[in-house]
Motif scaffolding. Structure first.
Motif, PDB file in Angstrom:
ATOM      1  N   ARG A   8      36.752  34.483  48.521  1.00 35.69           N
ATOM      2  CA  ARG A   8      36.366  34.827  47.473  1.00 35.69           C
ATOM      3  C   ARG A   8      35.557  33.615  46.328  1.00 35.69           C
ATOM      4  O   ARG A   8      37.105  33.117  45.678  1.00 35.69           O
ATOM      5  CB  ARG A   8      36.644  36.327  47.408  1.00 35.69           C
ATOM      6  N   SER A  48      33.765  33.605  36.644  1.00 39.87           N
ATOM      7  CA  SER A  48      32.790  34.218  34.992  1.00 39.87           C
ATOM      8  C   SER A  48      32.015  34.220  34.995  1.00 39.87           C
ATOM      9  O   SER A  48      31.641  32.369  34.261  1.00 39.87           O
ATOM     10  CB  SER A  48      34.224  34.515  34.281  1.00 39.87           C
ATOM     11  N   ARG A  92      32.358  36.208  43.842  1.00 40.38           N
ATOM     12  CA  ARG A  92      32.765  38.106  43.008  1.00 40.38           C
ATOM     13  C   ARG A  92      32.227  37.184  41.848  1.00 40.38           C
ATOM     14  O   ARG A  92      32.925  36.510  41.114  1.00 40.38           O
ATOM     15  CB  ARG A  92      34.224  38.483  43.348  1.00 40.38           C
ATOM     16  N   ASP A 111      33.097  37.729  38.181  1.00 41.98           N
ATOM     17  CA  ASP A 111      34.192  38.541  37.785  1.00 41.98           C
ATOM     18  C   ASP A 111      33.623  38.848  35.904  1.00 41.98           C
ATOM     19  O   ASP A 111      34.265  37.851  35.538  1.00 41.98           O
ATOM     20  CB  ASP A 111      35.586  37.604  36.964  1.00 41.98           C
ATOM     21  N   ARG A 170      42.597  29.253  44.673  1.00 41.88           N
ATOM     22  CA  ARG A 170      41.875  28.441  43.445  1.00 41.88           C
ATOM     23  C   ARG A 170      43.217  27.820  42.765  1.00 41.88           C
ATOM     24  O   ARG A 170      43.500  27.362  43.266  1.00 41.88           O
ATOM     25  CB  ARG A 170      42.445  30.189  42.805  1.00 41.88           C
ATOM     26  N   HIS A 180      46.814  28.999  38.228  1.00 44.45           N
ATOM     27  CA  HIS A 180      47.040  30.249  38.213  1.00 44.45           C
ATOM     28  C   HIS A 180      47.797  30.785  39.160  1.00 44.45           C
ATOM     29  O   HIS A 180      48.687  31.895  39.448  1.00 44.45           O
ATOM     30  CB  HIS A 180      45.688  31.082  39.668  1.00 44.45           C
TER      31      HIS A 180
HETATM   32  N1  GLU Z   1      37.277  34.601  37.132  1.00 40.19           N
HETATM   33  C1  GLU Z   1      39.217  33.901  37.707  1.00 40.19           C
HETATM   34  C2  GLU Z   1      38.911  32.260  37.242  1.00 40.19           C
HETATM   35  O1  GLU Z   1      38.094  31.985  37.236  1.00 40.19           O
HETATM   36  C3  GLU Z   1      39.301  34.451  39.212  1.00 40.19           C
HETATM   37  C4  GLU Z   1      40.564  33.062  39.347  1.00 40.19           C
HETATM   38  C5  GLU Z   1      40.870  34.030  41.217  1.00 40.19           C
HETATM   39  O2  GLU Z   1      40.207  33.216  42.234  1.00 40.19           O
HETATM   40  O3  GLU Z   1      41.931  34.615  41.434  1.00 40.19           O
HETATM   41  O4  GLU Z   1      39.877  31.694  36.915  1.00 40.19           O
END
Ligand code: GLU
Length: 447
Positions: A7, A11, A41, A43, A203, A207
């Motif tokens: 995925r 955001s 997805r 967010d 990602r 993270h």
């Molecule tokens: N919405 C998060 C971001 O843009 C997603 C991070 C992920 O891929 O888990 O950082």
């Protein structure tokens, strides 16, 4: 191995730029190279900052790039699922209520630091009794909720970074639910990854620490954590943080500037990898060449110059049909095939036709230096009769050479300056017929 399901989870609080498109692309290439699925997805748990316009733009950008998604869903439609997961965690004693204000937490952090301790949340809320909590709530305080980390070391083999370990005793228990009841990203992401049967979380490396906590949440909720791949972040050409320049590197801006999807995709697929940066014809080729093992650990340097050179390679081969509409907008006179075929070699983007269109069809200011005046007058009398063709330039300058004894730069430069008003530009043999006999005669007379 079963086909991957990945995925991309932006955001909708801003536009897609080269940084997040790179994450989308790596997900897409990895999954599609193995017949897997790519899910978008959205967010949008932050309902205040998320907008429908940004969401629409993200979808349009992915479609423009060819990063077709097999499925899409919004986190904002799934709050019930997150509530249920939060209840389960509460039931297991893994989600606990805290009442500190931001100021109180800040003070705690400062005290810890001043004592040489890491600023990790001290878990004092764990010792609150029901009575304490009732009292705090009676004072008008509302709970925020933290996930209770195990204190163990969480380990995984990252597909980019290799063996990774996060010592969860060295990080604060993450807040999953704010005091207004809204969710931070951490829990919804895990719930969604479980429900969507995500096999690989791919990602940015910002993270990595989240992954420590999220892997524990996956396990608590009864799932196996997906495989993980954390890619180094993009930096600018000087190696500096990138965020300030992102506005000019959003997909819609690049599209308006005439940058083609395959230029962006070719660059982003190869940046920071052991492969050379070269144009590829399509996404399928990029997918067949994709391998996590090729992605290095150093930050990937994004240089706009690379983007333009790749774009130029693509533009030089574009057929007229592919640019007809753009040309009509830039200069309606220039929307003809001979013109395009003549100038495309000189263009990095289709917009670069503008000066050439101006030379061929616009009013130009001929430059005729005094010492060239006689030569230019002679040139005018020797202009070929009839319509100018691809051969005309050679024939004309050949005649002129014979008649005047001029050669090389002293032969060609005065002609270019008189006919185009510039010292540089596209091949004159191509430009000459586009200017046409009539305009050429006028320019040589400085009319
Ligand atoms: N919405 C998060 C971001 O843009 C997603 C991070 C992920 O891929 O888990 O950082």
């Amino acid at each position: 191995m079963t086909a991957p399901v990945v995925r991309f989870a932006p955001s909708p609080t801003g536009k897609l730029h080269v940084g997040n498109v790179r994450t989308a692309l790596i997900n897409w290439l990895f999954a599609k190279g193995q017949g897997g699925k790519f899910i978008l997805r959205v967010d949008d748990t932050d309902t205040e900052r998320s907008t429908q316009d940004y969401e629409d733009q993200i979808k349009a950008d992915l479609t423009w790039l060819g990063l077709v998604f097999d499925d899409t869903f919004n986190q904002s439609a799934r709050f019930e699922k997150y509530d249920a997961a939060a209840d389960r965690l509460r039931g297991m004693g893994l989600l606990y209520a805290c009442y500190e204000t931001a100021d109180e937490l800040d003070r705690k952090r400062k005290i810890a630091l001043s004592r040489g301790r890491p600023p990790v949340y001290d878990r004092s809320a764990l010792s609150l009794t029901d009575e304490d909590k009732a009292k705090l709530e009676a004072e008008g305080r509302k709970a925020h909720w933290r996930f209770k980390l195990s204190g163990n070391r969480v380990e995984w083999t990252d597909l980019v970074r290799g063996p990774q370990g996060i010592d969860t005793s060295s990080v604060s228990d993450p807040v999953l639910i704010r005091e207004d009841g809204s969710y931070l990203y951490t829990l919804p992401s895990v719930v969604d990854d479980i429900d969507a049967k995500i096999t690989h979380v791919v990602r940015g490396e910002d993270h990595v620490t989240n992954s420590g906590a999220q892997i524990e949440i996956f396990k608590a909720l009864g799932g196996e954590a997906p495989d993980m791949a954390h890619t180094p972040l993009l930096v600018d050409a000087e190696g500096g943080a990138f965020s300030k320049r992102l506005g000019s590197l959003s997909m819609d801006t690049l599209e308006q500037r005439g940058i083609l999807p395959m230029a962006i995709l070719s660059l982003l697929a190869k940046l920071g990898t052991s492969d050379n940066i070269e144009v590829r014809e399509d996404l399928a080729t990029l997918a067949s060449e994709f391998d996590f093992g090729k992605i290095g650990r150093a930050p990937a340097k994004f240089d706009e110059k690379d983007l333009l050179s790749l774009n130029a390679v693509l533009v030089h081969d574009l057929p007229f049909d592919a640019v007809r509409e753009d040309l009509e907008k830039i200069s309606p006179d220039a929307a003809n095939e001979p013109f395009w075929l003549a100038v495309r070699e000189n263009c990095e983007t289709v917009h670069d036709v503008k000066p050439f269109a101006d030379i061929a069809y616009g009013r130009i200011e001929p430059i005729i230096d005094d010492e060239d005046a006689d030569f230019i007058a002679e040139a005018k009398t020797l202009l070929p009769n009839g319509e100018l063709t691809g051969e005309s330039w050679k024939a004309w300058t050949g005649d002129l050479k014979q008649a005047t004894g001029r050669k090389g730069k002293s032969l060609f430069m005065p002609l270019r300056k008189a006919l185009t008003g510039q010292e540089h530009g596209p091949d004159m043999s191509v430009l000459f017929p586009l200017i046409g006999r009539e305009a050429a005669a006028r320019r040589l007379s400085r009319d």
